[in-house]
Design a protein around this motif. Structure first.
Motif, PDB file in Angstrom:
ATOM      1  N   ASP A  61      15.903  34.679  36.443  1.00  0.00           N
ATOM      2  CA  ASP A  61      16.869  35.317  37.333  1.00  0.00           C
ATOM      3  C   ASP A  61      16.442  36.735  37.697  1.00  0.00           C
ATOM      4  O   ASP A  61      16.603  37.170  38.840  1.00  0.00           O
ATOM      5  CB  ASP A  61      18.267  35.337  36.703  1.00  0.00           C
ATOM      6  N   GLU A  62      15.878  37.461  36.735  1.00  0.00           N
ATOM      7  CA  GLU A  62      15.381  38.815  37.018  1.00  0.00           C
ATOM      8  C   GLU A  62      14.197  38.769  37.981  1.00  0.00           C
ATOM      9  O   GLU A  62      14.083  39.616  38.867  1.00  0.00           O
ATOM     10  CB  GLU A  62      14.976  39.515  35.725  1.00  0.00           C
ATOM     11  N   ALA A  63      13.322  37.795  37.807  1.00  0.00           N
ATOM     12  CA  ALA A  63      12.162  37.659  38.688  1.00  0.00           C
ATOM     13  C   ALA A  63      12.587  37.314  40.108  1.00  0.00           C
ATOM     14  O   ALA A  63      12.039  37.857  41.081  1.00  0.00           O
ATOM     15  CB  ALA A  63      11.208  36.595  38.145  1.00  0.00           C
ATOM     16  N   ILE A  64      13.572  36.453  40.237  1.00  0.00           N
ATOM     17  CA  ILE A  64      14.069  36.082  41.561  1.00  0.00           C
ATOM     18  C   ILE A  64      14.735  37.286  42.224  1.00  0.00           C
ATOM     19  O   ILE A  64      14.519  37.554  43.406  1.00  0.00           O
ATOM     20  CB  ILE A  64      15.037  34.888  41.452  1.00  0.00           C
ATOM     21  N   ALA A  65      15.530  38.041  41.468  1.00  0.00           N
ATOM     22  CA  ALA A  65      16.165  39.246  42.016  1.00  0.00           C
ATOM     23  C   ALA A  65      15.113  40.263  42.456  1.00  0.00           C
ATOM     24  O   ALA A  65      15.266  40.921  43.494  1.00  0.00           O
ATOM     25  CB  ALA A  65      17.120  39.856  40.984  1.00  0.00           C
ATOM     26  N   LEU A  66      14.051  40.387  41.690  1.00  0.00           N
ATOM     27  CA  LEU A  66      12.949  41.289  42.049  1.00  0.00           C
ATOM     28  C   LEU A  66      12.328  40.855  43.371  1.00  0.00           C
ATOM     29  O   LEU A  66      12.114  41.670  44.269  1.00  0.00           O
ATOM     30  CB  LEU A  66      11.908  41.301  40.930  1.00  0.00           C
ATOM     31  N   ALA A  67      12.044  39.571  43.511  1.00  0.00           N
ATOM     32  CA  ALA A  67      11.463  39.063  44.761  1.00  0.00           C
ATOM     33  C   ALA A  67      12.405  39.307  45.934  1.00  0.00           C
ATOM     34  O   ALA A  67      11.962  39.693  47.029  1.00  0.00           O
ATOM     35  CB  ALA A  67      11.145  37.576  44.625  1.00  0.00           C
ATOM     36  N   GLU A  68      13.695  39.120  45.722  1.00  0.00           N
ATOM     37  CA  GLU A  68      14.666  39.358  46.783  1.00  0.00           C
ATOM     38  C   GLU A  68      14.690  40.835  47.190  1.00  0.00           C
ATOM     39  O   GLU A  68      14.781  41.154  48.376  1.00  0.00           O
ATOM     40  CB  GLU A  68      16.053  38.896  46.353  1.00  0.00           C
ATOM     41  N   ARG A  69      14.610  41.751  46.207  1.00  0.00           N
ATOM     42  CA  ARG A  69      14.590  43.181  46.525  1.00  0.00           C
ATOM     43  C   ARG A  69      13.347  43.544  47.332  1.00  0.00           C
ATOM     44  O   ARG A  69      13.420  44.304  48.298  1.00  0.00           O
ATOM     45  CB  ARG A  69      14.632  44.032  45.249  1.00  0.00           C
ATOM     46  N   VAL A  70      12.207  42.995  46.939  1.00  0.00           N
ATOM     47  CA  VAL A  70      10.964  43.290  47.671  1.00  0.00           C
ATOM     48  C   VAL A  70      11.072  42.788  49.099  1.00  0.00           C
ATOM     49  O   VAL A  70      10.746  43.501  50.052  1.00  0.00           O
ATOM     50  CB  VAL A  70       9.739  42.693  46.942  1.00  0.00           C
ATOM     51  N   HIS A  71      11.550  41.558  49.276  1.00  0.00           N
ATOM     52  CA  HIS A  71      11.689  41.009  50.622  1.00  0.00           C
ATOM     53  C   HIS A  71      12.672  41.825  51.447  1.00  0.00           C
ATOM     54  O   HIS A  71      12.417  42.113  52.612  1.00  0.00           O
ATOM     55  CB  HIS A  71      12.128  39.541  50.555  1.00  0.00           C
ATOM     56  N   LYS A  72      13.781  42.206  50.842  1.00  0.00           N
ATOM     57  CA  LYS A  72      14.783  43.009  51.553  1.00  0.00           C
ATOM     58  C   LYS A  72      14.194  44.353  51.962  1.00  0.00           C
ATOM     59  O   LYS A  72      14.386  44.814  53.090  1.00  0.00           O
ATOM     60  CB  LYS A  72      16.020  43.215  50.680  1.00  0.00           C
ATOM     61  N   ASN A  73      13.458  44.989  51.059  1.00  0.00           N
ATOM     62  CA  ASN A  73      12.837  46.262  51.344  1.00  0.00           C
ATOM     63  C   ASN A  73      11.823  46.134  52.484  1.00  0.00           C
ATOM     64  O   ASN A  73      11.734  47.014  53.342  1.00  0.00           O
ATOM     65  CB  ASN A  73      12.155  46.826  50.089  1.00  0.00           C
ATOM     66  N   MET A  74      11.062  45.081  52.491  1.00  0.00           N
ATOM     67  CA  MET A  74      10.065  44.880  53.542  1.00  0.00           C
ATOM     68  C   MET A  74      10.739  44.635  54.894  1.00  0.00           C
ATOM     69  O   MET A  74      10.237  45.069  55.919  1.00  0.00           O
ATOM     70  CB  MET A  74       9.143  43.701  53.197  1.00  0.00           C
ATOM     71  N   GLY A  75      11.896  43.986  54.888  1.00  0.00           N
ATOM     72  CA  GLY A  75      12.629  43.723  56.127  1.00  0.00           C
ATOM     73  C   GLY A  75      13.278  44.980  56.687  1.00  0.00           C
ATOM     74  O   GLY A  75      13.570  45.062  57.875  1.00  0.00           O
ATOM     75  N   ALA A  76      13.501  45.976  55.829  1.00  0.00           N
ATOM     76  CA  ALA A  76      14.155  47.209  56.262  1.00  0.00           C
ATOM     77  C   ALA A  76      13.192  48.151  56.968  1.00  0.00           C
ATOM     78  O   ALA A  76      13.598  49.159  57.512  1.00  0.00           O
ATOM     79  CB  ALA A  76      14.773  47.913  55.047  1.00  0.00           C
ATOM     80  N   ARG A  77      11.916  47.846  56.950  1.00  0.00           N
ATOM     81  CA  ARG A  77      10.912  48.705  57.577  1.00  0.00           C
ATOM     82  C   ARG A  77      10.987  48.649  59.068  1.00  0.00           C
ATOM     83  O   ARG A  77      11.291  47.764  59.704  1.00  0.00           O
ATOM     84  CB  ARG A  77       9.498  48.285  57.152  1.00  0.00           C
TER      85      ARG A  77
END
Length: 77
Positions: A61-77
């Motif tokens: 669950d922590e790994a999935i949340a990490l991946a989601e944060r990275v994807h969200k951060n990349m989309g905010a660019r």
């Protein structure tokens, strides 16, 4: 299997990378917070050197949340 879920999370993170050579170099090119950078490094080291053996570096669950944060951060660019 939990180890497969962690590997899949790293694969999801890696899809955010522009090819920069090795996995480590590509992951360094992602704009992440210092804490997420440390978590991604720990996850990548486990996938490359330990997987599928334990102990896991984090829960699935922590790994999935990490991946989601990275994807969200990349989309905010």
């Amino acid at each position: 299997m939990d180890s497969s879920r962690l590997h899949a999370a790293l694969d999801a993170i890696y899809t955010c990378c522009t090819p920069a050579g090795s996995l480590e170099e590509s992951l360094k090119a992602i704009d992440m917070s210092p804490s997420d950078t440390a978590l991604v490094s720990r996850l990548a080291a486990w996938v490359l050197n330990v997987a599928p053996l334990g102990p896991l570096p984090m829960s699935p669950d922590e790994a999935i949340a990490l991946a989601e944060r990275v994807h969200k951060n990349m989309g905010a660019r």
